[in-house]
Write a protein that holds these residues in place. Structure first.
Motif, short mmCIF file in Angstrom:
data_model
loop_
_atom_site.label_atom_id
_atom_site.label_comp_id
_atom_site.label_asym_id
_atom_site.label_seq_id
_atom_site.Cartn_x
_atom_site.Cartn_y
_atom_site.Cartn_z
N SER A 150 -0.86 11.39 -20.99
CA SER A 150 -1.87 10.67 -20.21
C SER A 150 -1.26 9.42 -19.59
CB SER A 150 -3.06 10.30 -21.10
OG SER A 150 -2.64 9.38 -22.09
N ALA A 151 -1.99 8.86 -18.65
CA ALA A 151 -1.52 7.65 -17.96
C ALA A 151 -1.32 6.51 -18.94
CB ALA A 151 -2.52 7.26 -16.89
N GLN A 152 -0.33 5.69 -18.65
CA GLN A 152 -0.05 4.51 -19.46
C GLN A 152 0.05 3.31 -18.54
OE1 GLN A 152 3.07 4.76 -22.51
NE2 GLN A 152 3.42 6.85 -21.80
N ILE A 153 -0.31 2.16 -19.07
CA ILE A 153 -0.13 0.90 -18.35
C ILE A 153 0.71 -0.02 -19.22
CG2 ILE A 153 -1.24 -1.13 -17.32
CD1 ILE A 153 -2.06 1.39 -15.83
N VAL A 154 1.79 -0.55 -18.65
CA VAL A 154 2.60 -1.55 -19.32
C VAL A 154 2.41 -2.86 -18.56
CG1 VAL A 154 4.93 -2.32 -19.92
CG2 VAL A 154 4.29 0.09 -20.20
N VAL A 155 1.90 -3.87 -19.25
CA VAL A 155 1.76 -5.20 -18.68
C VAL A 155 2.96 -6.01 -19.12
CG1 VAL A 155 0.33 -7.28 -18.54
CG2 VAL A 155 -0.77 -5.03 -18.79
N VAL A 156 3.80 -6.39 -18.17
CA VAL A 156 4.98 -7.21 -18.48
C VAL A 156 4.52 -8.66 -18.42
CG1 VAL A 156 7.34 -7.79 -17.84
CG2 VAL A 156 6.50 -5.45 -17.52
N MET A 157 4.55 -9.31 -19.59
CA MET A 157 3.97 -10.64 -19.72
C MET A 157 5.01 -11.68 -20.12
SD MET A 157 2.12 -10.60 -23.49
CE MET A 157 2.26 -12.39 -23.67
N GLY A 158 4.63 -12.94 -19.94
CA GLY A 158 5.46 -14.07 -20.33
C GLY A 158 5.27 -15.21 -19.35
N VAL A 159 5.96 -16.29 -19.62
CA VAL A 159 5.83 -17.48 -18.78
C VAL A 159 6.49 -17.24 -17.42
CG1 VAL A 159 5.72 -19.05 -20.75
CG2 VAL A 159 7.94 -18.53 -19.70
N SER A 160 6.16 -18.07 -16.47
CA SER A 160 6.76 -18.00 -15.14
C SER A 160 8.26 -18.19 -15.25
CB SER A 160 6.15 -19.07 -14.25
OG SER A 160 6.65 -18.97 -12.95
N GLY A 161 9.01 -17.36 -14.54
CA GLY A 161 10.46 -17.49 -14.52
C GLY A 161 11.19 -16.69 -15.57
N VAL A 162 10.46 -15.97 -16.44
CA VAL A 162 11.10 -15.21 -17.52
C VAL A 162 11.68 -13.89 -17.01
CG1 VAL A 162 9.10 -13.90 -18.38
CG2 VAL A 162 10.85 -14.69 -19.98
N GLY A 218 -5.20 8.97 -13.52
CA GLY A 218 -4.06 9.64 -14.14
C GLY A 218 -2.71 9.09 -13.74
N ARG A 219 -2.68 7.88 -13.20
CA ARG A 219 -1.43 7.27 -12.76
C ARG A 219 -0.97 6.22 -13.76
NH1 ARG A 219 -4.36 7.35 -7.79
NH2 ARG A 219 -4.97 5.19 -8.15
N SER A 220 0.27 6.33 -14.19
CA SER A 220 0.88 5.30 -15.03
C SER A 220 1.37 4.17 -14.14
CB SER A 220 2.04 5.88 -15.84
OG SER A 220 1.57 6.81 -16.80
N ALA A 221 1.37 2.96 -14.68
CA ALA A 221 1.75 1.81 -13.87
C ALA A 221 2.37 0.72 -14.73
CB ALA A 221 0.53 1.25 -13.14
N VAL A 222 3.14 -0.13 -14.06
CA VAL A 222 3.69 -1.34 -14.65
C VAL A 222 3.17 -2.49 -13.81
CG1 VAL A 222 5.80 -2.56 -15.29
CG2 VAL A 222 5.79 -0.07 -15.25
N VAL A 223 2.59 -3.48 -14.47
CA VAL A 223 2.02 -4.63 -13.76
C VAL A 223 2.48 -5.91 -14.44
CG1 VAL A 223 -0.14 -4.55 -15.09
CG2 VAL A 223 -0.13 -5.65 -12.85
N THR A 224 2.71 -6.94 -13.65
CA THR A 224 3.10 -8.23 -14.21
C THR A 224 1.87 -9.11 -14.37
OG1 THR A 224 3.49 -9.21 -12.03
CG2 THR A 224 5.37 -8.14 -13.12
N CYS A 225 1.87 -9.88 -15.44
CA CYS A 225 0.79 -10.84 -15.68
C CYS A 225 1.27 -11.78 -16.78
CB CYS A 225 -0.49 -10.14 -16.12
SG CYS A 225 -1.86 -11.26 -16.48
#
Length: 176
Positions: free
Chosen positions: A2-14, A75-82
């Motif tokens: 199934s679709a997955q979402i990965v949120v790439v997190m951290g402080v600005s500039g990481v 049904g779309r997997s995605a990577v998003v920054t936040c």
């Protein structure tokens, strides 16, 4: 799968955008820059050197949550920054579905300050970095138990992407 979402997190500039773009390219997943979801008023406020408050962040986070829920439903997997600096922000983003996991990129404030000193064309000034570290709430054990991970960024970008994929269990198996 199934679709997955990965949120790439951290402080600005990481390195959120660079790592997220590398992961999305490696996996063939949709990539979204979390900053693109900010209303112009938030961008203007940060550009002027003022940190966002929760009243500024909630509408932005809800738009991101809804986008992630739509990706999952389609049904779309995605990577998003936040940045997702606080647990309550991550909890709101997780409302998109149990398919949402967080990749927390970690580094010392000194390393990030050095990186930001060389950064151009970004609306988040280095003067706001300390406020981000003050706001940062590390992933709790229950978040880690649910598949979220932490990866240090002291090495080069290729190594960070490789370690991130491995930590998330998304590296291709040998022979595939």
């Amino acid at each position: 799968m199934s679709a997955q979402i990965v949120v790439v997190m951290g402080v600005s500039g990481v390195g959120k955008s660079t790592v997220a773009a590398g992961i999305s390219t490696h996996l063939g997943w949709e990539f979204a820059e979390g900053d693109a979801f900010h209303p112009q008023a938030n961008v203007d406020k940060m550009h002027a050197g003022h940190p966002l408050n929760d009243d500024d962040r909630w509408p932005w986070l809800r738009v991101m949550r809804d986008w992630m829920a739509d990706e999952i439903a389609s049904g779309r997997s995605a990577v998003v920054t936040c940045s997702a600096l606080k647990r309550r922000y991550r909890d709101l983003l997780r409302e998109a579905g149990p398919q949402v996991r967080f990749l927390h990129l970690t580094a010392s404030e000194e390393l990030i300050a050095e990186r930001l000193s060389h950064r151009e064309r970004h609306f988040m000034p280095a003067s706001l970095l300390h406020s981000q570290f003050e706001d940062l709430e590390q992933l709790d054990q229950d978040e880690l138990d649910a598949g979220s991970v932490e990866v240090p960024v002291e090495k080069g970008v290729p190594q960070v992407i490789t370690r991130s994929l491995a930590a998330l269990g998304l590296s291709p198996r040998v022979g595939e």
